[in-house]
Design an enzyme around this catalytic site. Structure first.
Site, mmCIF file in Angstrom:
data_model
loop_
_atom_site.group_PDB
_atom_site.id
_atom_site.type_symbol
_atom_site.label_atom_id
_atom_site.label_comp_id
_atom_site.label_asym_id
_atom_site.label_seq_id
_atom_site.Cartn_x
_atom_site.Cartn_y
_atom_site.Cartn_z
ATOM 1 C CG ASP A 124 -2.000 1.070 1.147
ATOM 2 O OD1 ASP A 124 -2.411 1.431 0.034
ATOM 3 O OD2 ASP A 124 -2.422 1.558 2.220
ATOM 4 C CG PHE A 125 5.347 2.780 -1.253
ATOM 5 C CD1 PHE A 125 6.139 2.674 -0.129
ATOM 6 C CD2 PHE A 125 5.596 3.801 -2.151
ATOM 7 C CE1 PHE A 125 7.182 3.562 0.096
ATOM 8 C CE2 PHE A 125 6.627 4.696 -1.939
ATOM 9 C CZ PHE A 125 7.419 4.586 -0.806
#
Length: 310
Positions: free
Chosen positions: A205-206
């Site tokens: 979930d960068f």
């Protein structure tokens, strides 16, 4: 040690839980939250200071001090996207493997309670506080450190398996007016997983908001809140590619800017441009359909418009 007053969950977390697919599960976790908090404080001998706000959409984070006075952060995971125990165990395993290289350092974990004890970062200061060019530079620097081989015998989910569930939801939930875009995104995802490029440990979930200011001495910026997966780097980079979407949509020539951004990110991290385009489009469509299904029309339509630009 005396108990501190029970804090209310930050509004961002409360709103996220309002859209939980199982309202009874969310309500039960909120009811149990004071007990989970007290149990973690007592187990680790912590003194509570304050809750981080606005915080995240999947956990409550509290600033604490350990028995020796050193600052730390207590994270209590909500049951978002699976059980809190499973998510906590995966996050702890990833953080332990990175061991502070590019990410916040894990101090201890209690997966059964969804609790993580972490070194303290500046949770209110993320890369979003920087100008976009500088934020992108720092984000790509963090990704270079995070993308390593996964540990032997790991239990992390693969990108293929993780996206299969999302693809099924998109296929079932898409309205007829977005069906052509959805079909293209699903076809791109099928082609990508059929010919995997590599298998490294991914944040999952960068984005700029997941990289926080640090005064640990290792680096001024460290990633937090991973939803770890194993797969190709282009999947991780795809979420970053649509960062600051509302700012992008308000600019002139937004579609051309979005395409140039993809090219620059791919070149900066030596990622295949077409694979990045495919994953970026799929992830935007999947998120857009999910937002529409939850009644968040403005966010959903923006994501689908972005996907169409690509």
């Amino acid at each position: 040690m005396p108990s501190a007053p029970h804090p209310d969950p930050p509004q961002r977390l409360a709103r996220a839980l309002e859209g939980h697919p199982e309202p009874a599960v969310a309500a039960r976790w909120l009811a149990e939250l004071p007990e989970l908090r007290e149990r973690a404080l007592a187990h680790w001998g912590l003194t509570a200071e304050r809750v981080v706000s606005p915080g995240g959409r999947g956990s409550l984070v509290m600033l604490v001090r350990r028995a020796d006075g050193t600052p730390a952060a207590l994270k209590l995971a909500a049951p978002v996207g699976g059980t809190a125990r499973e998510a906590t165990a995966r996050e702890a395993a990833a953080l332990a493997h990175w061991d502070g290289r590019g990410a916040v350092r894990l101090l201890d974990a209690r997966p059964d309670d969804g609790a993580l004890l972490l070194e303290r970062l500046h949770g209110e200061v993320s890369l979003r506080s920087l100008a976009e060019a500088k934020a992108t530079l720092e984000a790509t620097s963090a990704l270079r450190r995070l993308w390593v081989a996964p540990p032997e015998g790991h239990a992390f989910e693969t990108v293929e398996k993780h996206t299969a569930a999302g693809a099924d939801r998109v296929r079932a939930g898409a309205d007829a007016d977005v069906r052509p875009l959805v079909d293209e995104a699903l076809a791109a995802r099928a082609a990508l997983v059929a010919d995997p490029a590599e298998a490294v440990l991914l944040h999952g979930d960068f984005r700029q908001g997941a990289v926080l200011a640090s005064d640990t001495g290792r680096t001024p910026w460290l990633a937090a809140g991973p939803e770890p997966l194993v797969g190709e780097r282009a999947y991780d980079l795809a979420r970053l590619a649509r960062d600051r979407l509302h700012d992008l949509m308000a600019s002139g020539g937004a579609a051309a800017i979005a395409r140039r951004r993809l090219g620059k990110l791919a070149d900066a991290l030596d990622v295949d441009r077409e694979r990045l385009r495919g994953w970026t489009r799929y992830r935007a469509v999947e998120s857009g359909v999910r937002h529409l299904a939850r009644g968040r029309r403005a966010e959903g339509e923006a994501l689908l418009e972005f996907a169409g630009w690509l």
